[in-house]
Scaffold this motif. Structure first.
Motif, PDB file in Angstrom:
ATOM      1  N   ILE A 104       0.839  -1.190   0.000  1.00 45.51           N
ATOM      2  CA  ILE A 104       0.000   0.000   0.000  1.00 45.51           C
ATOM      3  C   ILE A 104       0.876   1.242   0.000  1.00 45.51           C
ATOM      4  CG2 ILE A 104      -1.817   1.250   1.238  1.00 45.51           C
ATOM      5  CD1 ILE A 104      -2.483  -1.492   2.555  1.00 45.51           C
ATOM      6  N   GLY A 105       0.712   2.080  -1.003  1.00 46.67           N
ATOM      7  CA  GLY A 105       1.430   3.346  -1.064  1.00 46.67           C
ATOM      8  C   GLY A 105       0.591   4.442  -0.446  1.00 46.67           C
ATOM      9  N   ILE A 106       1.209   5.282   0.366  1.00 47.75           N
ATOM     10  CA  ILE A 106       0.499   6.366   1.044  1.00 47.75           C
ATOM     11  C   ILE A 106       1.256   7.663   0.808  1.00 47.75           C
ATOM     12  CG2 ILE A 106      -0.366   7.246   3.242  1.00 47.75           C
ATOM     13  CD1 ILE A 106      -0.490   4.365   4.240  1.00 47.75           C
ATOM     14  N   THR A 107       0.597   8.628   0.222  1.00 46.39           N
ATOM     15  CA  THR A 107       1.211   9.919  -0.038  1.00 46.39           C
ATOM     16  C   THR A 107       0.201  11.007   0.233  1.00 46.39           C
ATOM     17  OG1 THR A 107       2.564  11.165  -1.621  1.00 46.39           O
ATOM     18  CG2 THR A 107       0.608  10.068  -2.485  1.00 46.39           C
ATOM     19  N   GLY A 108       0.639  12.249   0.214  1.00 44.84           N
ATOM     20  CA  GLY A 108      -0.281  13.347   0.484  1.00 44.84           C
ATOM     21  C   GLY A 108       0.421  14.676   0.545  1.00 44.84           C
ATOM     22  N   VAL A 109      -0.375  15.716   0.617  1.00 42.00           N
ATOM     23  CA  VAL A 109       0.150  17.076   0.634  1.00 42.00           C
ATOM     24  C   VAL A 109       0.871  17.334   1.958  1.00 42.00           C
ATOM     25  CG1 VAL A 109      -1.634  17.936  -0.916  1.00 42.00           C
ATOM     26  CG2 VAL A 109      -2.029  17.953   1.550  1.00 42.00           C
ATOM     27  N   PRO A 110       1.807  18.280   1.996  1.00 42.66           N
ATOM     28  CA  PRO A 110       2.483  18.606   3.251  1.00 42.66           C
ATOM     29  C   PRO A 110       1.491  19.024   4.328  1.00 42.66           C
ATOM     30  CG  PRO A 110       3.648  19.575   1.383  1.00 42.66           C
ATOM     31  CD  PRO A 110       2.357  19.022   0.845  1.00 42.66           C
ATOM     32  N   GLY A 111       1.696  18.524   5.530  1.00 47.43           N
ATOM     33  CA  GLY A 111       0.832  18.858   6.644  1.00 47.43           C
ATOM     34  C   GLY A 111      -0.403  18.002   6.773  1.00 47.43           C
ATOM     35  N   VAL A 112      -0.560  17.018   5.871  1.00 49.06           N
ATOM     36  CA  VAL A 112      -1.762  16.196   5.910  1.00 49.06           C
ATOM     37  C   VAL A 112      -1.713  15.180   7.041  1.00 49.06           C
ATOM     38  CG1 VAL A 112      -1.018  14.308   4.408  1.00 49.06           C
ATOM     39  CG2 VAL A 112      -3.403  15.077   4.337  1.00 49.06           C
ATOM     40  N   GLY A 113      -0.535  14.949   7.589  1.00 50.22           N
ATOM     41  CA  GLY A 113      -0.408  14.019   8.714  1.00 50.22           C
ATOM     42  C   GLY A 113      -0.204  12.584   8.300  1.00 50.22           C
ATOM     43  N   LYS A 114       0.699  12.358   7.333  1.00 45.45           N
ATOM     44  CA  LYS A 114       0.916  10.993   6.829  1.00 45.45           C
ATOM     45  C   LYS A 114       1.389  10.057   7.932  1.00 45.45           C
ATOM     46  CE  LYS A 114       3.684  12.252   3.476  1.00 45.45           C
ATOM     47  NZ  LYS A 114       3.469  13.714   3.494  1.00 45.45           N
ATOM     48  N   SER A 115       2.386  10.469   8.688  1.00 44.50           N
ATOM     49  CA  SER A 115       2.934   9.588   9.717  1.00 44.50           C
ATOM     50  C   SER A 115       1.910   9.299  10.810  1.00 44.50           C
ATOM     51  CB  SER A 115       4.195  10.214  10.325  1.00 44.50           C
ATOM     52  OG  SER A 115       5.214  10.341   9.354  1.00 44.50           O
ATOM     53  N   THR A 116       1.146  10.317  11.202  1.00 48.29           N
ATOM     54  CA  THR A 116       0.120  10.125  12.228  1.00 48.29           C
ATOM     55  C   THR A 116      -0.970   9.190  11.721  1.00 48.29           C
ATOM     56  OG1 THR A 116       0.550  12.361  13.041  1.00 48.29           O
ATOM     57  CG2 THR A 116      -1.489  11.309  13.752  1.00 48.29           C
ATOM     58  N   PHE A 117      -1.342   9.349  10.452  1.00 45.92           N
ATOM     59  CA  PHE A 117      -2.345   8.473   9.851  1.00 45.92           C
ATOM     60  C   PHE A 117      -1.843   7.037   9.804  1.00 45.92           C
ATOM     61  CE2 PHE A 117      -3.880   6.249   6.085  1.00 45.92           C
ATOM     62  CZ  PHE A 117      -5.258   6.351   6.221  1.00 45.92           C
TER      63      PHE A 117
END
Length: 327
Positions: free
Chosen positions: A58-71
């Protein structure tokens, strides 16, 4: 004292036994640019190859500040605690363009996952690699599969045109978005939107919940304007909160439903085969470049040719032809 170098057989034995220390050393081995390490790493990979390919990537990406690590911390905890999965998180940190260093702080942002015995968190510097994944991310993924991990998250350095490289690495591509941050319309311009298998609006809690619901409606409307997904499946827009846990079980259920449908239709196996060929093409290009720059004639002529190109005395194409003719 540094640990003694393991043999290929010792690496293979330790990986198949699920030994975390050996897995960590094996990833370090395939990340190395030393010729001896690269040769040993390829020997190990070839030996464990029959034991790979059984995880859900599963690849997980997102805009800065979206909280990838917390998610990832929250979703990973759900997968491990409630579903009993063995999880890997391959987190790629951006590297400094000046010094080449990386903070590699992902483990500090995922304290529960980093401490759990069923989870392997591996932060790696992106270096000069484009696409948000490192040169050895693919090899690390295979090693983790050989070590018996059921689910592998690949967290990329951010979102942008070059981030789409992760799409060629995983089975399911999750794009995280943040409502009320001005990225709604900008997100529609990115080709990455067309590659996502699901959109997930994070931080949908407290005062931000209504904005998240409005953003979901906007994205759902916009997705109707996009071409149909190659998988033939509808791209959902999900709402989640890593703080309250809302939406996390539904998000994982979406991933599993997608994988089941893709396997039933044959698309899952087709994508894996396409990815293998893509990796092969990239490996050929890397090997050709390494051999080209390793030729004595090229090494000798390169400084003068580079200087001529920088001074505007030689076009890049003419310079390339000149080096190609060098013995």
């Amino acid at each position: 004292m540094p640990a003694p170098r393991l043999s290929a057989a010792a690496f293979v034995e330790g990986l198949l036994a699920g030994q975390r220390g050996v897995l960590s050393r094996a990833i370090t081995l395939v990340e190395s640019t030393l010729p001896g390490d690269q040769a040993l790493g390829q020997e190990v990979l070839q030996a464990v190859l029959p034991r790979t390919g059984r995880s859900l990537r599963i690849g997980i990406t997102g805009v800065p500040g979206v909280g990838k690590s917390t998610f990832i911390e929250a979703l990973g905890r759900h997968v491990v605690e409630n579903l009993g999965k063995k999880l890997t998180v391959l987190a790629v940190d951006p590297s400094s363009q000046r010094g080449g260093g990386s903070i590699l702080g992902d483990k500090t942002r995922m304290p529960w996952l980093a401490a759990h015995p069923a989870v392997f968190v591996r932060p790696s510097p992106a270096g000069t690699s484009l696409g948000g994944v490192t040169r050895a991310t693919r090899e690390a993924l295979l090693l983790c599969e050989a070590a018996g991990h059921d689910v592998i998250f690949v967290e990329t350095v951010g979102v942008g045109q070059s981030e789409t490289a992760v799409h060629g690495l995983v089975d399911f591509f999750l794009l995280l978005l943040l409502a009320g941050a001005g990225d709604e319309l900008q997100g529609l311009k990115r080709g990455i939107m067309e590659m996502a298998d699901a959109l997930c609006i994070t931080k949908a809690d407290q005062a931000n919940e209504q904005a998240a619901r409005r953003a979901r409606i906007d994205y759902q409307s916009a997705l109707h304007l996009f071409p149909p997904a190659p998988s033939g499946q509808v791209v959902p827009v999900l709402l989640t909160s890593a703080v309250t846990g809302a939406g996390l079980p539904e998000t994982w259920a979406t991933v599993e439903a997608y994988a089941a449908a893709a396997q039933a239709s044959g698309y899952f196996a087709q994508r894996r085969a396409e990815q293998q060929l893509q990796w092969f093409e990239e490996a050929v290009q890397q090997a050709l470049a390494a051999r080209f720059y390793g030729r004595p004639g090229v090494r000798g002529a390169l400084p003068a040719v580079r200087a001529a190109v920088a001074a505007g005395q030689l076009t890049p194409w003419a310079a390339a032809e000149k080096l190609l003719e060098a013995e």
